[in-house]
Design a protein around this motif. Structure first.
Motif, PDB file in Angstrom:
ATOM      1  N   SER A   1       0.849  -1.196   0.000  1.00  0.00           N
ATOM      2  CA  SER A   1       0.000   0.000   0.000  1.00  0.00           C
ATOM      3  C   SER A   1       0.878   1.237   0.000  1.00  0.00           C
ATOM      4  CB  SER A   1      -0.912   0.014   1.233  1.00  0.00           C
ATOM      5  OG  SER A   1      -1.803  -1.081   1.209  1.00  0.00           O
ATOM      6  N   MET A   2       0.507   2.227  -0.798  1.00  0.00           N
ATOM      7  CA  MET A   2       1.206   3.505  -0.842  1.00  0.00           C
ATOM      8  C   MET A   2       0.203   4.593  -0.479  1.00  0.00           C
ATOM      9  SD  MET A   2       3.547   3.086  -4.297  1.00  0.00           S
ATOM     10  CE  MET A   2       2.125   2.878  -5.373  1.00  0.00           C
ATOM     11  N   SER A   3       0.577   5.466   0.461  1.00  0.00           N
ATOM     12  CA  SER A   3      -0.371   6.472   0.927  1.00  0.00           C
ATOM     13  C   SER A   3       0.354   7.755   1.305  1.00  0.00           C
ATOM     14  CB  SER A   3      -1.152   5.947   2.136  1.00  0.00           C
ATOM     15  OG  SER A   3      -0.271   5.654   3.208  1.00  0.00           O
ATOM     16  N   GLY A   4      -0.456   8.803   1.645  1.00  0.00           N
ATOM     17  CA  GLY A   4       0.109  10.091   2.010  1.00  0.00           C
ATOM     18  C   GLY A   4       0.382  10.940   0.796  1.00  0.00           C
ATOM     19  N   LYS A   5       0.735  12.175   1.043  1.00  0.00           N
ATOM     20  CA  LYS A   5       1.023  13.097  -0.052  1.00  0.00           C
ATOM     21  C   LYS A   5       2.217  12.609  -0.860  1.00  0.00           C
ATOM     22  CE  LYS A   5       1.975  17.939  -1.100  1.00  0.00           C
ATOM     23  NZ  LYS A   5       2.248  19.289  -0.556  1.00  0.00           N
ATOM     24  N   ASP A   6       2.032  12.516  -2.152  1.00  0.00           N
ATOM     25  CA  ASP A   6       3.091  12.050  -3.048  1.00  0.00           C
ATOM     26  C   ASP A   6       3.583  10.651  -2.678  1.00  0.00           C
ATOM     27  OD1 ASP A   6       2.917  14.415  -4.434  1.00  0.00           O
ATOM     28  OD2 ASP A   6       4.559  15.360  -3.323  1.00  0.00           O
ATOM     29  N   PHE A   7       2.658   9.825  -2.160  1.00  0.00           N
ATOM     30  CA  PHE A   7       3.013   8.451  -1.794  1.00  0.00           C
ATOM     31  C   PHE A   7       4.207   8.409  -0.832  1.00  0.00           C
ATOM     32  CE2 PHE A   7       1.145   6.951  -6.045  1.00  0.00           C
ATOM     33  CZ  PHE A   7      -0.092   6.718  -5.450  1.00  0.00           C
ATOM     34  N   ARG A   8       4.115   9.222   0.209  1.00  0.00           N
ATOM     35  CA  ARG A   8       5.230   9.281   1.161  1.00  0.00           C
ATOM     36  C   ARG A   8       5.443   7.946   1.876  1.00  0.00           C
ATOM     37  NH1 ARG A   8       5.894  13.358   6.440  1.00  0.00           N
ATOM     38  NH2 ARG A   8       7.579  12.142   7.414  1.00  0.00           N
ATOM     39  N   TYR A   9       4.351   7.255   2.225  1.00  0.00           N
ATOM     40  CA  TYR A   9       4.449   6.028   3.023  1.00  0.00           C
ATOM     41  C   TYR A   9       4.202   4.795   2.160  1.00  0.00           C
ATOM     42  CZ  TYR A   9       3.759   9.535   6.654  1.00  0.00           C
ATOM     43  OH  TYR A   9       3.857  10.653   7.438  1.00  0.00           O
ATOM     44  N   ILE A  10       5.051   3.802   2.349  1.00  0.00           N
ATOM     45  CA  ILE A  10       4.895   2.521   1.674  1.00  0.00           C
ATOM     46  C   ILE A  10       4.827   1.429   2.733  1.00  0.00           C
ATOM     47  CG2 ILE A  10       5.940   0.860   0.084  1.00  0.00           C
ATOM     48  CD1 ILE A  10       7.320   3.161  -1.316  1.00  0.00           C
ATOM     49  N   GLU A  11       3.760   0.631   2.696  1.00  0.00           N
ATOM     50  CA  GLU A  11       3.598  -0.481   3.626  1.00  0.00           C
ATOM     51  C   GLU A  11       3.440  -1.767   2.835  1.00  0.00           C
ATOM     52  OE1 GLU A  11       0.877  -0.065   6.802  1.00  0.00           O
ATOM     53  OE2 GLU A  11       1.230   2.084   7.064  1.00  0.00           O
ATOM     54  N   ALA A  12       4.117  -2.811   3.290  1.00  0.00           N
ATOM     55  CA  ALA A  12       4.066  -4.093   2.601  1.00  0.00           C
ATOM     56  C   ALA A  12       3.833  -5.214   3.604  1.00  0.00           C
ATOM     57  CB  ALA A  12       5.369  -4.323   1.836  1.00  0.00           C
ATOM     58  N   SER A  13       3.265  -6.306   3.110  1.00  0.00           N
ATOM     59  CA  SER A  13       3.043  -7.464   3.974  1.00  0.00           C
ATOM     60  C   SER A  13       3.069  -8.737   3.145  1.00  0.00           C
ATOM     61  CB  SER A  13       1.697  -7.343   4.699  1.00  0.00           C
ATOM     62  OG  SER A  13       0.623  -7.323   3.770  1.00  0.00           O
ATOM     63  N   GLY A  14       3.527  -9.820   3.771  1.00  0.00           N
ATOM     64  CA  GLY A  14       3.536 -11.128   3.136  1.00  0.00           C
ATOM     65  C   GLY A  14       4.688 -11.371   2.195  1.00  0.00           C
ATOM     66  N   SER A  15       5.594 -12.272   2.598  1.00  0.00           N
ATOM     67  CA  SER A  15       6.715 -12.707   1.740  1.00  0.00           C
ATOM     68  C   SER A  15       7.482 -11.535   1.138  1.00  0.00           C
ATOM     69  CB  SER A  15       6.202 -13.616   0.618  1.00  0.00           C
ATOM     70  OG  SER A  15       5.510 -14.729   1.142  1.00  0.00           O
ATOM     71  N   ILE A  16       7.896 -10.608   1.996  1.00  0.00           N
ATOM     72  CA  ILE A  16       8.569  -9.396   1.523  1.00  0.00           C
ATOM     73  C   ILE A  16      10.036  -9.675   1.199  1.00  0.00           C
ATOM     74  CG2 ILE A  16       9.257  -7.047   2.145  1.00  0.00           C
ATOM     75  CD1 ILE A  16       6.841  -7.016   4.042  1.00  0.00           C
ATOM     76  N   LYS A  17      10.440  -9.192   0.043  1.00  0.00           N
ATOM     77  CA  LYS A  17      11.855  -9.175  -0.339  1.00  0.00           C
ATOM     78  C   LYS A  17      12.183  -7.767  -0.795  1.00  0.00           C
ATOM     79  CE  LYS A  17      12.189 -13.992  -1.846  1.00  0.00           C
ATOM     80  NZ  LYS A  17      12.527 -14.902  -2.975  1.00  0.00           N
ATOM     81  N   GLY A  18      13.301  -7.251  -0.316  1.00  0.00           N
ATOM     82  CA  GLY A  18      13.641  -5.878  -0.678  1.00  0.00           C
ATOM     83  C   GLY A  18      15.126  -5.636  -0.764  1.00  0.00           C
ATOM     84  N   LYS A  19      15.461  -4.486  -1.337  1.00  0.00           N
ATOM     85  CA  LYS A  19      16.860  -4.083  -1.466  1.00  0.00           C
ATOM     86  C   LYS A  19      16.944  -2.574  -1.453  1.00  0.00           C
ATOM     87  CE  LYS A  19      20.928  -4.613  -4.432  1.00  0.00           C
ATOM     88  NZ  LYS A  19      21.464  -5.237  -5.676  1.00  0.00           N
ATOM     89  N   ASN A  20      17.900  -2.067  -0.655  1.00  0.00           N
ATOM     90  CA  ASN A  20      18.188  -0.645  -0.652  1.00  0.00           C
ATOM     91  C   ASN A  20      19.423  -0.437  -1.519  1.00  0.00           C
ATOM     92  OD1 ASN A  20      19.340   1.988   0.174  1.00  0.00           O
ATOM     93  ND2 ASN A  20      17.669   1.966   1.663  1.00  0.00           N
ATOM     94  N   MET A  21      19.225   0.211  -2.656  1.00  0.00           N
ATOM     95  CA  MET A  21      20.325   0.347  -3.616  1.00  0.00           C
ATOM     96  C   MET A  21      21.432   1.270  -3.114  1.00  0.00           C
ATOM     97  SD  MET A  21      17.539  -0.748  -5.274  1.00  0.00           S
ATOM     98  CE  MET A  21      16.586   0.636  -5.932  1.00  0.00           C
TER      99      MET A  21
END
Length: 247
Positions: free
Chosen positions: A65-85
């Motif tokens: 889910s992305m919410s807030g002004k200009d999609f400031r907040y990102i929330e994720a759930s379930g089998s999350i995989k991520g990378k900070n470049m």
């Protein structure tokens, strides 16, 4: 500039959309999408093979889910995989909250944070990482491994830029067969130096022989009984000696 400015409801096809927000590009896709874009408070939910890519963060999950002004907040759930470049950190977890403005990511539920560049692997139930300070706060069921080190405690701070780990609350570090315990432990991940403070305990296995050990071994060798040689008059007479005596 925003590409989308209308209401989206139950888009049941695979989507790939790009939005330019404050000069930052966001790419996202999913099996279905619903929400609003272009209002004072944007809100979009991605379901099924959800994927979001910003300039510094890449996230895939069952739901995002992305919410807030200009999609400031990102929330994720379930089998999350991520990378900070930017920080070159990879992670997996069950839930995630990311603030694009403060660049703080909160990861929870069976978190595994990997710093491949520095050979650091942190497991816990809660990790908060601040991209601006390059610091991760680690809590609950902590186990951090690096080289031969296995680190545990109730609370930890991983200072990535400085390559230092601070442990507290039943803090413990194992280095091979050696174990160190204290109320607070600081480990320099580069030099492998350990600083202990408060109720210090430890056990160290020294494989080197001390001078005392060598002296004890020498003394034991000297105390071993050696066979006695027979006296000259008790030795059996050789044939040459018999002939000389007869002459």
């Amino acid at each position: 500039m925003k590409i989308l400015n209308k209401k989206l409801i139950s888009a049941s096809v695979f989507l790939c959309m790009i939005s330019y927000i404050n000069a930052e590009k966001i790419t996202f896709s999913a099996n279905s999408l619903s929400g609003t874009i272009g209002s004072k408070s944007d809100s979009t939910t991605l379901e099924g093979e959800a994927y979001v890519l910003t300039e510094s963060m890449e996230i895939s999950a069952d739901s995002i889910s992305m919410s807030g002004k200009d999609f400031r907040y990102i929330e994720a759930s379930g089998s999350i995989k991520g990378k900070n470049m930017e920080s070159e950190l990879e992670f997996t977890c069950g839930k995630m909250h990311y603030d694009r403005e403060t660049k703080i990511a909160k990861l929870s539920e069976n978190v595994n944070l990997i710093d491949q560049k520095n050979d650091v692997n942190a497991k816990a139930q809660l990790i908060e990482y601040n991209q601006n300070t390059d610091i991760a706060v680690i809590q609950i069921e902590i186990e951090l491994t690096q080289k031969d080190n296995v680190c545990k405690g109730a609370y930890a701070v991983y200072r990535k830029a400085e390559q230092k780990l601070e442990l507290s609350g039943n803090a413990q570090i194992k280095q091979g067969d050696d174990t160190f315990r204290a109320q607070e432990i600081t480990l320099d991940l580069d030099s492998q130096e350990i600083y202990l403070d408060g109720r210090v305990k430890g056990s160290v296995t020294d494989e080197r022989k001390t001078k005392k050990d060598e002296n004890d071994e020498t003394a034991q060798d000297e105390n071993i009984e050696k066979p006695e040689l027979p006296a000259d008059d008790a030795r059996p007479e050789k044939e040459e000696e018999k002939n000389e005596r007869k002459q």
